[in-house]
Design an enzyme around this catalytic site. Structure first.
Site, PDB file in Angstrom:
ATOM      1  N   HIS A  51      25.525   9.813 -10.958  1.00  0.00           N
ATOM      2  CA  HIS A  51      24.833  10.975 -10.376  1.00  0.00           C
ATOM      3  C   HIS A  51      25.791  12.134 -10.112  1.00  0.00           C
ATOM      4  O   HIS A  51      25.495  12.977  -9.274  1.00  0.00           O
ATOM      5  CB  HIS A  51      24.185  10.608  -9.035  1.00  0.00           C
ATOM      6  CG  HIS A  51      22.954   9.765  -9.122  1.00  0.00           C
ATOM      7  ND1 HIS A  51      22.982   8.440  -9.438  1.00  0.00           N
ATOM      8  CD2 HIS A  51      21.644  10.064  -8.908  1.00  0.00           C
ATOM      9  CE1 HIS A  51      21.747   7.949  -9.412  1.00  0.00           C
ATOM     10  NE2 HIS A  51      20.925   8.919  -9.099  1.00  0.00           N
ATOM     11  N   GLU A  67      12.240  11.074 -18.656  1.00  0.00           N
ATOM     12  CA  GLU A  67      12.989  12.268 -19.069  1.00  0.00           C
ATOM     13  C   GLU A  67      12.810  12.594 -20.541  1.00  0.00           C
ATOM     14  O   GLU A  67      12.687  13.764 -20.925  1.00  0.00           O
ATOM     15  CB  GLU A  67      14.485  12.114 -18.753  1.00  0.00           C
ATOM     16  CG  GLU A  67      14.808  12.125 -17.264  1.00  0.00           C
ATOM     17  CD  GLU A  67      14.549  10.790 -16.573  1.00  0.00           C
ATOM     18  OE1 GLU A  67      14.295   9.795 -17.273  1.00  0.00           O
ATOM     19  OE2 GLU A  67      14.594  10.750 -15.324  1.00  0.00           O
TER      20      GLU A  67
HETATM   21  C1  LIG Z   1      16.655   7.976 -15.238  1.00  0.00           C
HETATM   22  C2  LIG Z   1      16.474   8.392 -13.830  1.00  0.00           C
HETATM   23  N1  LIG Z   1      15.565   9.336 -13.538  1.00  0.00           N
HETATM   24  C3  LIG Z   1      15.398   9.750 -12.278  1.00  0.00           C
HETATM   25  C4  LIG Z   1      16.148   9.207 -11.262  1.00  0.00           C
HETATM   26  C5  LIG Z   1      15.995   9.713  -9.838  1.00  0.00           C
HETATM   27  N2  LIG Z   1      15.310   8.695  -9.047  1.00  0.00           N
HETATM   28  C6  LIG Z   1      15.992   7.738  -8.411  1.00  0.00           C
HETATM   29  S1  LIG Z   1      15.001   6.599  -7.745  1.00  0.00           S
HETATM   30  C7  LIG Z   1      13.630   7.418  -8.261  1.00  0.00           C
HETATM   31  C8  LIG Z   1      12.293   6.859  -7.958  1.00  0.00           C
HETATM   32  C9  LIG Z   1      12.180   5.482  -8.490  1.00  0.00           C
HETATM   33  O1  LIG Z   1      10.938   4.987  -8.228  1.00  0.00           O
HETATM   34  P1  LIG Z   1      10.644   3.466  -8.389  1.00  0.00           P
HETATM   35  O2  LIG Z   1      11.062   2.994  -9.723  1.00  0.00           O
HETATM   36  O3  LIG Z   1       9.222   3.272  -8.033  1.00  0.00           O
HETATM   37  O4  LIG Z   1      11.593   2.755  -7.322  1.00  0.00           O
HETATM   38  P2  LIG Z   1      11.591   2.951  -5.741  1.00  0.00           P
HETATM   39  O5  LIG Z   1      12.504   4.080  -5.446  1.00  0.00           O
HETATM   40  O6  LIG Z   1      10.209   3.203  -5.302  1.00  0.00           O
HETATM   41  O7  LIG Z   1      12.138   1.666  -5.225  1.00  0.00           O
HETATM   42  C10 LIG Z   1      13.955   8.561  -8.965  1.00  0.00           C
HETATM   43  C11 LIG Z   1      13.009   9.516  -9.546  1.00  0.00           C
HETATM   44  C12 LIG Z   1      17.103   8.239 -11.609  1.00  0.00           C
HETATM   45  N3  LIG Z   1      17.905   7.682 -10.706  1.00  0.00           N
HETATM   46  N4  LIG Z   1      17.232   7.829 -12.886  1.00  0.00           N
END
Ligand SMILES: Cc1ncc(C[n+]2csc(CCOP(=O)(O)OP(=O)(O)O)c2C)c(N)n1
Ligand SMILES: [Mg+2]
Lengths: 336, 323
Positions: free
Chosen positions: A138, A69
């Protein structure tokens, strides 16, 4: 929300569709406009707002980003400084916390710090608010954070038409504008102009005239206040509802005009009460020409001073509901 | 430690993987039937990572977890009834219904919490390890995070602090190929995310994340170094999530074929084959049944528990007394 037949030049769209239409019209009209954010491409946005835009405008202009972000907003600041018109989507407004340096220390102040030599025409859209069971990280309503920073403009659309018109005005604006959409409103429908009509920043809207009391509400509290006003009408209480639409700059005059007429003011926001945005409205009224017209203490109905909980019954209890607005409004009118 | 040769260890590993899977299937089902609220991030297909990693830990060690944290929580020893009660918004849940899936923690077993913020737990793990150092002790902290997290500023800052202070942290990246819809290969220019370790002056390895033994070996090595005062390490475990990112995912960014190919590489089926020489077929079946029974019991007790109480909503905003 109930929907009246659409007026000429309008049709019924959802709030999310209205935002998408604004983005598409802005990108079509101006090549400098581009989008960046997490999962806004193929996925279509976490709330489906960008939808098919990547197929219409391509991956260069609808840029899926890594989860970064601070980097995204910083890149938008740099692009805005140098001739582009970036529109950033932050997936949940809570994650603006990650980007706060670029928003507060950079975007907001560059024009001033440089003595007016540069502008940062960027728009940051982000959904806020509770009601989806997404819990404390959230579900926040952070508008007061942004409204407190000189140099930022802050917009909170509550209808599909405003979601479109205010966003178009925000994209035109030479300043950084934070547009706080509401998750619960995305699926609401209403009439939306077909053309790219702007809703000027800094103009409040009287959503319902009233004689006994003025309710000023923001975001999702606007439809709740309107539902409350409808119920109050059944009890013989005439409650007007004013939607500021833009928190900064605030159209104080429209609010004062209404308070002068009704003599009573109830302020409603979803965010926690302490140091919340509506306290600013209370202070503005207290220091204004409307003060002498007040027949009752100014009421503030806000979210509790608590992080948003997960459990549905607790989440409901944490923020004002229609029945809470009815009760507070009735008290103000009956007691004073 | 060989997870397949010793019968007790093999049973524990297998039962824990099945428990995670059955727990999450139950969650999926409760959600589909409208009995569960909010959103859920399931780790079905990734069970080998938390199980292999947590088998390298002992009591007193810490973990920080993610939004996809049910597996970490179970593998670290949490109670299923309190977890399920939390997801069903009950007063008896780990967080009294305040936190839900994304904030489950079990402080008693050293699980400092799932996290709704991507990379939020990374610097916290560094801090827990700093605390271990300052208090004097040989505990370690394991930070679980996804492939998406390595592009957050918090990740880089947390990892660098652990490196410069030589803290006992093991950074475990669950590379399930996507951060929501963003392929890991489009979010970073390096071929292996473990290469990032070199930039911080610590070891980094990439292992098969669908093999609990491979995960275990790499994490156990890193834990050993960390306990010996040799600082942090990064372990990248390659795996795959079978389900959508969350409840709103239409899987537009990946193909059915890709999902099917990874399902073929089911970490649990594979581990069952690996332990076949150690555990008899009835013993393996028993592990499965125990998992089912434990999850059923958790669902039953959670359903019977009292709902979270709105009357005490504002109670826990501030702690009472002196620190
Ligand atoms: C700071 C932040 N940015 C965006 C999100 C929205 N979000 C939640 S999980 C996710 C994907 C995370 O990917 P990864 O770290 O690969 O974990 P996975 O979901 O694949 O286990 C996103 C974009 C968030 N929760 N926190
Ligand atoms: Mg991932």
């Amino acid at each position: 929300m109930t929907t009246a037949p659409a007026a000429p030049g309008t049709r019924t769209l959802t709030y999310a569709d209205a935002v998408r239409e604004a983005l598409a019209q802005a990108m079509t009209a101006d090549e400098r406009v581009f989008l960046l954010g997490e999962d806004i491409g193929t996925y279509g946005g976490a709330f489906g707002v960008t939808g098919d835009l990547v197929h219409r405008f391509g991956e260069e202009r609808v840029r899926d980003t890594p989860i970064s972000e601070l980097g995204i907003v910083g890149a938008a600041v740099g692009a805005a400084l140098t001739g582009m018109r970036p529109v950033v989507e932050i997936q949940f407004s809570d994650f603006t916390a990650q980007a706060m340096d670029q928003i507060v220390n950079q975007a907001a102040k560059i024009h001033f710090m440089l003595g007016g030599a540069a502008t940062v025409p960027l728009v940051l859209r982000a959904p806020g608010g509770s009601g989806t069971g997404a819990a404390a990280q959230h579900s926040q309503s952070l508008e007061a954070w942004f409204a407190h920073v000189p140099g930022l403009k802050v917009v909170m659309p509550s209808t599909p038409a405003d979601a479109k018109g205010l966003l178009l005005a925000a994209i035109d604006d030479p300043n950084p504008v934070i547009v706080l959409e509401h998750k619960l409103l995305y699926k609401d429908s209403g009439p939306v102009p077909e053309d790219a009509a702007r809703v000027p920043l800094g103009t409040a809207e009287v959503r319902r005239p009233g004689a006994d009391l003025t309710v000023v509400a923001t975001g999702v509290m606007v439809p709740r206040a309107l539902a409350a006003a409808e119920r109050l009408a059944g009890e013989g209480i005439s409650a007007g509802v004013v939607d500021p639409r833009t928190l900064r700059p605030l159209d104080t005059e429209t609010i004062l005009d209404s308070v002068v007429e009704t003599g009573r003011l109830l302020l409603v926001q979803e965010a926690p009460k302490t140091c919340g945005y509506v306290a600013e409205i209370a202070a503005a009224v207290a220091g204004s020409r409307a003060f002498g017209h007040l027949r009752a203490p100014v009421g503030r109905l806000c979210g509790l001073d608590v992080p948003i909980p997960y459990a549905p019954q607790l989440e409901r209890a944490a923020v004002p509901q229609v029945e809470d607005i009815v009760r507070e409004a009735r008290d103000l009118v009956r007691r004073w | 430690m060989d997870l397949t040769k010793d019968a007790a260890t093999a049973r524990h590993a297998l039962r824990t993987m099945w428990t995670i899977r059955r727990f999450e299937e139950a969650v999926d089902d409760l959600f589909a039937r409208g009995l569960m609220h909010g959103t859920m991030h399931l780790s079905i297909g990734q069970e080998a990572v938390p199980v292999g990693a947590c088998l390298a830990l002992r009591d007193g060690d810490y973990i920080t977890s993610t939004h996809r944290g049910h597996g970490h929580c179970i593998a670290k020893g949490a109670r299923l009834d309190a977890m399920m009660a939390e997801l069903l918004a009950k007063e008896t849940g780990y967080c009294r219904g305040r936190g839900g899936s994304m904030h489950i923690a079990d402080v008693a077993t050293g699980n400092l919490g799932a996290n709704g913020i991507v990379a939020g737990g990374v610097p916290i793990a560094t801090g827990a390890a700093l605390s271990v150092r300052l208090r004097g002790g040989d505990a370690v902290a394991v930070s679980f995070f996804g492939d998406g997290a390595v592009n957050e500023g918090a990740w880089h800052e947390g990892v660098n602090l652990a490196a410069v202070w030589r803290l006992p942290v093991v950074f475990v990246c669950e590379n399930n190929q996507y951060g929501m819809s963003m392929p890991a290969t489009r979010a970073a220019r390096v071929d292996r995310l473990a290469e990032r370790a070199a930039a911080y002056g610590m070891p980094g390895v990439t292992v098969d994340g669908n093999d609990p033994q491979a995960v275990h070996d790499a994490v156990a090595d890193a834990v050993h170094r960390a306990r010996a005062g040799q600082g942090p390490a990064l372990v990248e475990a390659l795996t795959y999530r079978w389900k959508g990112h969350s409840k709103s995912d239409k899987n537009l960014y990946r193909t059915r074929d890709e999902i099917d190919a990874w399902r073929e590489r089911d970490p649990i089926a594979r581990f069952e084959r690996a332990v076949a020489g150690t555990l008899s077929e009835p013993e393996i079946a028993d592990c499965r049944e125990q998992a089912v029974a434990a999850v059923r019991a958790a669902v039953r007790s959670a359903h019977a528990a009292p709902d979270a109480d709105a009357g005490s909503l504002t109670d826990a905003v501030y702690a009472e007394g002196a620190a």
